[in-house]
Design a protein around this motif. Structure first.
Motif, mmCIF file in Angstrom:
data_model
loop_
_atom_site.group_PDB
_atom_site.id
_atom_site.type_symbol
_atom_site.label_atom_id
_atom_site.label_comp_id
_atom_site.label_asym_id
_atom_site.label_seq_id
_atom_site.Cartn_x
_atom_site.Cartn_y
_atom_site.Cartn_z
ATOM 1 N N ALA A 157 -5.114 -2.709 13.919
ATOM 2 C CA ALA A 157 -4.491 -4.033 13.765
ATOM 3 C C ALA A 157 -4.327 -4.384 12.289
ATOM 4 O O ALA A 157 -3.282 -4.917 11.877
ATOM 5 N N ARG A 158 -5.333 -4.084 11.484
ATOM 6 C CA ARG A 158 -5.241 -4.371 10.042
ATOM 7 C C ARG A 158 -4.119 -3.577 9.397
ATOM 8 O O ARG A 158 -3.391 -4.084 8.544
ATOM 9 N N ARG A 159 -3.990 -2.309 9.812
ATOM 10 C CA ARG A 159 -2.928 -1.478 9.237
ATOM 11 C C ARG A 159 -1.566 -2.017 9.640
ATOM 12 O O ARG A 159 -0.631 -2.047 8.846
ATOM 13 N N ALA A 160 -1.445 -2.459 10.886
ATOM 14 C CA ALA A 160 -0.162 -3.003 11.355
ATOM 15 C C ALA A 160 0.206 -4.277 10.613
ATOM 16 O O ALA A 160 1.387 -4.539 10.361
ATOM 17 N N GLU A 161 -0.804 -5.079 10.255
ATOM 18 C CA GLU A 161 -0.544 -6.347 9.570
ATOM 19 C C GLU A 161 -0.475 -6.202 8.046
ATOM 20 O O GLU A 161 -0.078 -7.143 7.360
ATOM 21 N N ALA A 162 -0.836 -5.052 7.524
ATOM 22 C CA ALA A 162 -0.946 -4.883 6.078
ATOM 23 C C ALA A 162 0.399 -4.939 5.363
ATOM 24 O O ALA A 162 0.467 -5.335 4.200
ATOM 25 N N PHE A 163 1.475 -4.566 6.041
ATOM 26 C CA PHE A 163 2.776 -4.477 5.384
ATOM 27 C C PHE A 163 3.824 -5.254 6.173
ATOM 28 O O PHE A 163 4.703 -4.663 6.807
ATOM 29 N N PRO A 164 3.755 -6.592 6.134
ATOM 30 C CA PRO A 164 4.713 -7.378 6.919
ATOM 31 C C PRO A 164 6.138 -7.295 6.374
ATOM 32 O O PRO A 164 7.101 -7.421 7.120
ATOM 33 N N THR A 165 6.282 -7.072 5.055
ATOM 34 C CA THR A 165 7.629 -6.965 4.470
ATOM 35 C C THR A 165 7.778 -5.604 3.810
ATOM 36 O O THR A 165 6.808 -5.003 3.347
ATOM 37 N N ARG A 166 9.012 -5.165 3.740
ATOM 38 C CA ARG A 166 9.314 -3.855 3.160
ATOM 39 C C ARG A 166 9.167 -3.912 1.632
ATOM 40 O O ARG A 166 9.558 -4.888 0.988
ATOM 41 N N ALA A 167 8.599 -2.855 1.065
ATOM 42 C CA ALA A 167 8.439 -2.768 -0.383
ATOM 43 C C ALA A 167 9.805 -2.550 -1.031
ATOM 44 O O ALA A 167 10.637 -1.796 -0.546
ATOM 45 N N ASN A 168 10.013 -3.207 -2.174
ATOM 46 C CA ASN A 168 11.310 -3.122 -2.850
ATOM 47 C C ASN A 168 11.332 -2.083 -3.958
ATOM 48 O O ASN A 168 12.309 -1.374 -4.129
ATOM 49 N N SER A 169 10.263 -1.971 -4.693
ATOM 50 C CA SER A 169 10.270 -1.051 -5.832
ATOM 51 C C SER A 169 9.501 0.230 -5.478
ATOM 52 O O SER A 169 8.751 0.292 -4.511
ATOM 53 N N LEU A 170 9.699 1.229 -6.299
ATOM 54 C CA LEU A 170 9.011 2.498 -6.126
ATOM 55 C C LEU A 170 7.503 2.314 -6.283
ATOM 56 O O LEU A 170 6.720 2.921 -5.545
ATOM 57 N N LYS A 171 7.125 1.457 -7.226
ATOM 58 C CA LYS A 171 5.703 1.194 -7.455
ATOM 59 C C LYS A 171 5.072 0.558 -6.214
ATOM 60 O O LYS A 171 3.978 0.960 -5.789
ATOM 61 N N GLU A 172 5.748 -0.417 -5.603
ATOM 62 C CA GLU A 172 5.232 -1.066 -4.399
ATOM 63 C C GLU A 172 5.139 -0.072 -3.240
ATOM 64 O O GLU A 172 4.188 -0.082 -2.469
ATOM 65 N N ARG A 173 6.137 0.789 -3.129
ATOM 66 C CA ARG A 173 6.123 1.808 -2.073
ATOM 67 C C ARG A 173 4.953 2.767 -2.257
ATOM 68 O O ARG A 173 4.298 3.146 -1.290
ATOM 69 N N ALA A 174 4.692 3.161 -3.491
ATOM 70 C CA ALA A 174 3.572 4.061 -3.769
ATOM 71 C C ALA A 174 2.239 3.383 -3.446
ATOM 72 O O ALA A 174 1.335 3.990 -2.862
ATOM 73 N N GLN A 175 2.131 2.101 -3.809
ATOM 74 C CA GLN A 175 0.910 1.351 -3.494
ATOM 75 C C GLN A 175 0.730 1.225 -1.982
ATOM 76 O O GLN A 175 -0.379 1.395 -1.465
ATOM 77 N N ASN A 176 1.812 0.933 -1.277
ATOM 78 C CA ASN A 176 1.735 0.822 0.182
ATOM 79 C C ASN A 176 1.355 2.161 0.819
ATOM 80 O O ASN A 176 0.575 2.203 1.768
ATOM 81 N N ALA A 177 1.923 3.237 0.290
ATOM 82 C CA ALA A 177 1.595 4.561 0.817
ATOM 83 C C ALA A 177 0.123 4.879 0.602
ATOM 84 O O ALA A 177 -0.548 5.408 1.495
ATOM 85 N N ALA A 178 -0.395 4.558 -0.570
ATOM 86 C CA ALA A 178 -1.812 4.807 -0.853
ATOM 87 C C ALA A 178 -2.702 3.960 0.051
ATOM 88 O O ALA A 178 -3.708 4.449 0.586
#
Length: 133
Positions: free
Chosen positions: A12-33
């Protein structure tokens, strides 16, 4: 049970962790980590659950191995016929006897099959060194 609850919470925490799509490469990398860390936590919980299930199965098997000879001895002494039901414990006794009778039949069938296989091997007159295989 606790591990199962922990796993549900982690999902449930993982599902709620990313409610909006990341815009920058840095945000995507942080979300992936972050997602990788969360998935590794879920995997750890699943592994703990598998270990607990394995331990439970081992305990149940040991219980059965300890109980079978006792029930076998009792069945030889008093028989395995059904008891007339006069109280709730008689129902339990009949249920235990029925389960043991099924188990005992299965064990006897396996023993009979094993003896037949040994006879077949003896009939083939196979070299003694091959019997260990």
């Amino acid at each position: 049970l606790q591990a199962k609850g922990n796993l549900d919470i982690a999902k449930a925490r993982r599902a709620e962790a990313f409610p909006t799509r990341a815009n920058s490469l840095k945000e995507r990398a942080q979300n992936a980590a972050t997602a990788t860390g969360m998935l590794s936590n879920e995997t750890k919980i699943k592994t703990e659950m598998a270990v607990v299930n394995s331990k439970m199965n081992h305990i149940k098997e040991k219980f059965g191995m300890d109980l079978y000879p006792v029930l076998d001895e009792i069945s030889l002494q008093i028989g395995m016929g059904q008891v007339p039901v006069h109280c709730s414990t008689d129902k339990d006794i009949n249920a235990i006897r029925a389960i043991f009778q099924k188990c005992n039949t299965d064990v006897r069938d396996i023993q009979r099959s094993k003896a037949n296989k040994k006879q077949q091997i003896d009939a083939l007159d196979v070299d003694v060194s091959l019997r260990r295989l």
